[in-house]
Write an enzyme that holds these catalytic residues in place. Structure first.
Site, short mmCIF file in Angstrom:
data_model
loop_
_atom_site.label_atom_id
_atom_site.label_comp_id
_atom_site.label_asym_id
_atom_site.label_seq_id
_atom_site.Cartn_x
_atom_site.Cartn_y
_atom_site.Cartn_z
CG ASP A 439 -0.16 0.00 2.52
OD1 ASP A 439 0.18 1.08 3.02
OD2 ASP A 439 0.12 -1.09 3.04
CD GLU A 492 -4.71 -2.30 7.32
OE1 GLU A 492 -4.55 -1.74 8.42
OE2 GLU A 492 -4.14 -1.94 6.27
#
Length: 594
Positions: A439, A492
């Site tokens: 990310d 996540e």
């Protein structure tokens, strides 16, 4: 072998090598350079990024190495440097701060054989988004193993997040797991360890402690704290406090580790399979651990190509990967039963032709431990495959194990892979795996670091402890095998879906994080946390965090969904159970299902 001996021809040659290293900006201590390996009682040649010390080495010299490594690695999150510091049995007065890609490990047969007076610690990093101005949210990729720590400050700090295991460590005092003053942290994993004092968990969002012993209280908890086979663990309390406590672990085998025996011979311990266990493997009364002579290992360097490594594996050698990045033009292949593949100092396997990094045959007793796997720009179908697609052998008495193996899709560079880990072999043990579609870092973007799924389990009777899977573009984890068990899951969802239409599965909006296949009759999981942070300014919904057939044999315990930030969120926790966590901070705990 330690620095107080008179210089040998080996050490004089090492002085010349040091001059070359100095030109690159980092100088290993010349006294630590090792000779070529001729016998089990001689110093192995682990290369320039492994530092071996004995108790006779001046403390200032050891401290200088730790300080230089930390200065180099403190912010080197996406770099290619890898290091290990190995301590022979004895007492050491040092403050060992660990940065990225740094391992400190004792070389004793028992953790107490190496006694560090001072600290072996990880500290927080400045973070303007944290209320405390400090966090450990990106303190990844480092480890401490097989030693004792006697804190000379009031506590020993281990402020880490994913992929930073503490194994086989005896903390003779207080252990502090947060970065301080409430700074954010997102850990973590401890196994086969003992803490004599209080463990201050603080801000840690989630944590797994397995087969260990706590001598004092475990304080606090945020969303998901799991204890499996831990003596002195807090009582079951989920969701308030968020403790999931299993009195024993159903089946375990500890990670292999390097040590020097009483006769000065270098060996690799290969701990035995255990069932229904609690506490450490090294407590009083524990039996002896089987070990292999280091001469049975091919000691690989990053300059060795896949063809050379595969030739050594085919000859029957075990594999020790020294620190560095191994750029592979083909998969490493492990075909012989009982083969040990052990990484030293968090080496990276980096496929560059679209092949896998590692393929393991459907054979007994293979152990894969302590490696990173970095996807290449050319897409791989799979990065690590355990067993062939039609594997069916019974490995109950001697399973394959995958321990401290960490995958990255993007981060250090552009990476692409359809699936990171596929487990086809029955009875495989998964023990602390983090599969991460990046990310942040290099090569990050919805159409850049592409990856469908982190982990796919097709084998039967597979057990996972500490399964961390994050940000993949479809299902994070797919479990198709019968009688699977997961003890602790953290995930996540992807941050960056550009639209709802571009992120919808055949069963609805979004893709569940943890999916159990429709044909599965029996499955059980404890302590699951799934979080959302959709950061593209678009209202993105995930209909359910966990998706599974509704059958009595498919059971979940202690689940939670969390809205972290951003837009949209998660509607249900498991199938149609749970409340929405959408639009603002909230949690949805579910104690049991069905």
């Amino acid at each position: 072998m330690t620095s107080h001996l008179h210089p040998s021809r080996r050490q004089l040659l090492a002085l010349a090598a040091t001059a070359t290293a100095a030109a690159a900006g980092f100088v290993p201590s010349p006294a630590l350079a090792a000779p070529a390996h001729h016998g089990d009682d001689e110093e192995p040649d682990f290369g320039p990024n492994v530092f071996v010390y004995g108790p006779g080495t001046p403390a200032a010299e050891i401290q200088s190495t730790f300080d230089r490594l930390f200065a180099r690695q403190e912010r080197n999150e996406m770099g290619t440097d890898r290091y290990a510091v190995l301590l022979k049995p004895g007492r050491y007065e040092v403050d060992a701060r660990l940065g990225y890609y740094t391992t400190v490990a004792g070389l004793g047969a028992h953790p107490d054989d190496v006694d560090v007076h001072g600290a072996v610690r990880v500290v927080g990093q400045p973070d303007p988004n944290s209320p405390a101005g400090i966090s450990a949210l990106t303190n990844f990729w480092r480890s401490a193993e097989n030693l004792a720590v006697t804190p000379t400050d009031w506590s020993n700090q281990w402020a880490v997040s994913q992929a930073s295991p503490m194994r086989r460590v005896h903390v003779k005092g207080i252990l502090w797991l947060e970065p301080g003053n409430g700074g954010y942290s997102s850990g973590g994993y401890i196994a086969d360890s003992k803490v004599d004092g209080v463990t201050i968990n603080g801000s840690q969002q989630q944590w797994l402690t397995r087969d260990s012993e706590l001598g004092g209280d475990w304080t606090n908890g945020v969303w998901n704290q799991v204890f499996s086979g831990v003596l002195g663990a807090p009582a079951q309390g989920f969701p308030d406090p968020p403790y999931t406590t299993l009195p024993t672990s159903p089946v375990t085998r500890e990670k292999p580790y390097l040590f020097v025996d009483a006769a000065g011979r270098w060996r690799v311990a290969v701990p035995a399979l255990r069932r229904n266990t609690a506490g450490t493997t090294w407590a009083a009364g524990a039996g002896t651990t089987r070990s292999l002579p280091l001469r049975d290992f091919f000691i690989a360097r990053p300059g060795h190509d896949a063809q050379r490594i595969n030739r050594e594996l085919a000859r029957g050698k075990h594999l020790l990967l020294t620190p560095g990045v191994y750029r592979l033009d083909r998969a490493l292949r492990v075909d012989r039963p009982g083969t040990v593949v052990l990484g030293l100092g968090m080496p990276s396997l980096a496929p560059r032709t679209g092949d896998a990094a590692l393929r393991v045959a459907d054979v007994d007793g293979v152990r894969i431990a302590g490696v990173l796997v970095d996807a290449g720009e050319r897409e791989s179908e799979v990065l690590v495959e355990i067993g062939s697609r039609h594997a069916h052998r019974d490995h109950a008495r001697d399973p394959i194990s995958v321990q401290d193996v960490f995958f990255r899709i993007g981060g250090p560079w552009v990476g692409r892979a359809r699936t990171s880990l596929v487990v086809n072999s029955d009875h495989t043990l998964i023990d602390n795996v983090w599969a991460w579609r990046g990310d942040h870092g290099n090569g990050i973007g919805w159409t850049t670091n592409t990856a469908d799924t982190g982990v796919v389990v097709n084998g039967a009777d597979v057990t996972a402890y500490g399964l961390f899977v994050e940000h993949y573009q479809r299902y994070q984890t797919v479990w198709n095998g019968e009688r699977g068990r997961t003890v602790f899951y953290q995930s996540e969802l992807p941050y960056d879906p550009p639209s709802q239409a571009g992120w919808s599965s055949p069963t609805g909006r979004g893709w569940a994080s943890y999916r159990v296949g429709e044909r599965v009759r029996t499955h059980e999981a404890w302590g699951l946390g799934v979080y959302s942070y959709f950061n593209q300014g678009v209202d993105i919904r995930c209909d359910r965090a966990i998706e599974a057939p509704r059958r009595d044999g498919v059971r979940f315990h202690d689940m939670v969904t969390v809205f972290l930030d951003g837009s949209g969120g998660i509607e249900k926790t498991v199938n149609e159970v749970g409340v929405p966590v959408v639009g603002s901070y909230g949690t949805s705990p579910v104690i049991s299902y069905p």
